[in-house]
Scaffold this motif. Structure first.
Motif, short mmCIF file in Angstrom:
data_model
loop_
_atom_site.label_atom_id
_atom_site.label_comp_id
_atom_site.label_asym_id
_atom_site.label_seq_id
_atom_site.Cartn_x
_atom_site.Cartn_y
_atom_site.Cartn_z
N PHE A 59 0.84 -1.20 0.00
CA PHE A 59 0.00 0.00 0.00
C PHE A 59 0.87 1.25 0.00
CE2 PHE A 59 -2.88 -3.12 1.69
CZ PHE A 59 -4.13 -2.72 1.24
N ILE A 60 0.29 2.33 -0.48
CA ILE A 60 0.92 3.63 -0.39
C ILE A 60 -0.02 4.53 0.39
CG2 ILE A 60 1.79 5.63 -1.65
CD1 ILE A 60 2.16 3.72 -4.05
N GLY A 61 0.51 5.18 1.41
CA GLY A 61 -0.23 6.20 2.13
C GLY A 61 0.05 7.54 1.46
N PHE A 62 -0.91 8.44 1.52
CA PHE A 62 -0.75 9.77 0.93
C PHE A 62 -1.79 10.70 1.51
CE2 PHE A 62 -3.71 7.49 -1.70
CZ PHE A 62 -4.65 8.43 -2.11
N PHE A 63 -1.67 11.96 1.20
CA PHE A 63 -2.60 12.99 1.68
C PHE A 63 -3.28 13.61 0.48
CE2 PHE A 63 0.88 12.46 4.58
CZ PHE A 63 0.27 12.36 5.80
N GLU A 64 -4.59 13.85 0.63
CA GLU A 64 -5.34 14.44 -0.47
C GLU A 64 -6.64 15.03 0.05
OE1 GLU A 64 -6.69 12.80 -4.77
OE2 GLU A 64 -7.51 11.73 -3.05
N SER A 87 -1.05 18.42 5.58
CA SER A 87 -0.04 17.38 5.78
C SER A 87 1.39 17.84 5.55
CB SER A 87 -0.34 16.21 4.85
OG SER A 87 -0.24 16.64 3.51
N ARG A 88 2.31 17.16 6.27
CA ARG A 88 3.74 17.40 6.13
C ARG A 88 4.53 16.10 6.23
NH1 ARG A 88 2.17 21.69 4.56
NH2 ARG A 88 2.96 23.73 5.10
N GLY A 89 4.01 15.02 5.67
CA GLY A 89 4.73 13.75 5.62
C GLY A 89 4.19 12.70 6.55
N GLY A 90 4.48 11.43 6.20
CA GLY A 90 4.01 10.30 7.00
C GLY A 90 4.96 9.13 6.95
N ILE A 98 0.55 4.50 11.72
CA ILE A 98 1.00 5.56 10.82
C ILE A 98 1.29 6.80 11.66
CG2 ILE A 98 0.29 7.16 8.99
CD1 ILE A 98 -1.27 4.84 7.74
N LEU A 99 2.44 7.40 11.43
CA LEU A 99 2.79 8.69 12.01
C LEU A 99 2.63 9.72 10.91
CD1 LEU A 99 6.11 7.84 13.87
CD2 LEU A 99 3.82 8.01 14.86
N PHE A 100 2.17 10.91 11.27
CA PHE A 100 2.07 11.97 10.27
C PHE A 100 2.15 13.34 10.93
CE2 PHE A 100 -2.28 11.23 11.55
CZ PHE A 100 -2.87 12.48 11.55
N ALA A 101 2.58 14.30 10.15
CA ALA A 101 2.59 15.69 10.57
C ALA A 101 1.39 16.36 9.93
CB ALA A 101 3.88 16.36 10.13
N ASP A 102 0.72 17.21 10.67
CA ASP A 102 -0.53 17.80 10.17
C ASP A 102 -0.46 19.32 10.14
OD1 ASP A 102 -3.06 17.88 9.14
OD2 ASP A 102 -4.07 17.51 11.03
N GLY A 103 0.57 19.84 9.53
CA GLY A 103 0.67 21.28 9.37
C GLY A 103 2.05 21.79 9.70
N PRO A 104 2.35 23.00 9.28
CA PRO A 104 3.68 23.55 9.49
C PRO A 104 4.01 23.84 10.95
CG PRO A 104 2.26 25.17 8.46
CD PRO A 104 1.49 23.90 8.51
N GLU A 130 7.35 26.89 15.92
CA GLU A 130 7.91 25.54 15.85
C GLU A 130 6.94 24.58 15.18
OE1 GLU A 130 8.56 22.22 19.19
OE2 GLU A 130 9.69 24.06 19.55
N GLY A 131 7.48 23.58 14.50
CA GLY A 131 6.66 22.54 13.91
C GLY A 131 7.45 21.27 13.74
N HIS A 132 6.76 20.13 13.78
CA HIS A 132 7.38 18.83 13.58
C HIS A 132 6.83 18.26 12.27
CE1 HIS A 132 7.70 18.51 18.24
NE2 HIS A 132 8.48 19.44 17.73
N ARG A 133 7.71 17.67 11.47
CA ARG A 133 7.29 17.12 10.19
C ARG A 133 8.19 15.99 9.73
NH1 ARG A 133 7.88 22.27 6.34
NH2 ARG A 133 6.70 23.14 8.01
N SER A 134 7.80 15.34 8.66
CA SER A 134 8.57 14.28 8.00
C SER A 134 9.02 13.16 8.93
CB SER A 134 9.79 14.88 7.28
OG SER A 134 9.40 15.89 6.40
N PRO A 135 8.09 12.51 9.64
CA PRO A 135 8.50 11.41 10.52
C PRO A 135 9.03 10.23 9.71
CG PRO A 135 6.12 11.45 10.32
CD PRO A 135 6.63 12.67 9.61
N GLU A 136 10.00 9.52 10.29
CA GLU A 136 10.56 8.30 9.69
C GLU A 136 10.82 7.30 10.79
OE1 GLU A 136 11.11 7.36 6.58
OE2 GLU A 136 10.49 9.26 5.71
N PHE A 137 10.25 6.10 10.67
CA PHE A 137 10.51 5.06 11.65
C PHE A 137 11.94 4.56 11.51
CE2 PHE A 137 5.85 4.55 11.91
CZ PHE A 137 5.72 4.48 13.28
#
Length: 158
Positions: A59-64, A87-90, A98-104, A130-137
């Motif tokens: 599967f591919i996760g994405f934001f739309e 969105s700002r990455g997942g 799923i981890l994701f960032a939801d805004g700047p 401040e903002g958190h984005r682009s999580p990577e396991f």
């Protein structure tokens, strides 16, 4: 504009957009098998952003359109996982989290890949820039890295 290599190393998911005589074409999710010269668009993914893979590469996760979604690489309709603002990455782990960032200026959230209500997992300081984005396991699938943005240089980093 963005691309991600599948965990099994066989595919690339990417967002491609273009320009027509009448104006710009919104981004769409595409998949390319690395052993092929052909790429194929995934129907129903117009305006997709920030693709990321399930750990099994199925599967591919994405934001739309204000939604976090997933779609099987074999095709079929996309499935909504939860609502998002901007969105700002997942990232997706083998426990179907799923981890994701939801805004700047947002923390990182977690949600089940099956859907549900997102839960905050990082804490922002009192600095509103401040903002958190682009999580990577990380390889253990439990710990993760993320990018911290801030107006002050000494507050930015991984």
């Amino acid at each position: 504009s963005t691309f991600r290599l599948s965990p099994d190393g066989r595919y690339i998911a990417f967002i491609a957009s273009g320009t027509l005589i009448a104006g710009s074409v919104p981004g769409k999710l595409w998949i390319k098998a690395l052993d092929s010269l052909e790429s194929r668009a995934i129907p129903g993914t117009e305006d997709a952003t920030y693709p990321f893979w399930s750990p099994d590469s199925a599967f591919i996760g994405f934001f739309e359109g204000g939604k976090l979604k997933k779609v099987a690489i074999t095709g079929g309709p996309s499935q909504t996982i939860c609502d998002v603002v901007d969105s700002r990455g997942g990232a997706w782990n083998r426990n179907d989290t799923i981890l994701f960032a939801d805004g700047p200026a947002s923390p990182i959230y977690r949600v089940s890949a099956a859907g549900g209500k997102p839960v905050v997992v990082t804490k922002l300081s009192s600095d509103q820039s401040e903002g958190h984005r682009s999580p990577e396991f990380l390889p253990d699938g439990l710990h993760f890295l993320f990018n911290m943005t801030a107006s002050r240089r000494d507050k930015r980093g991984i």
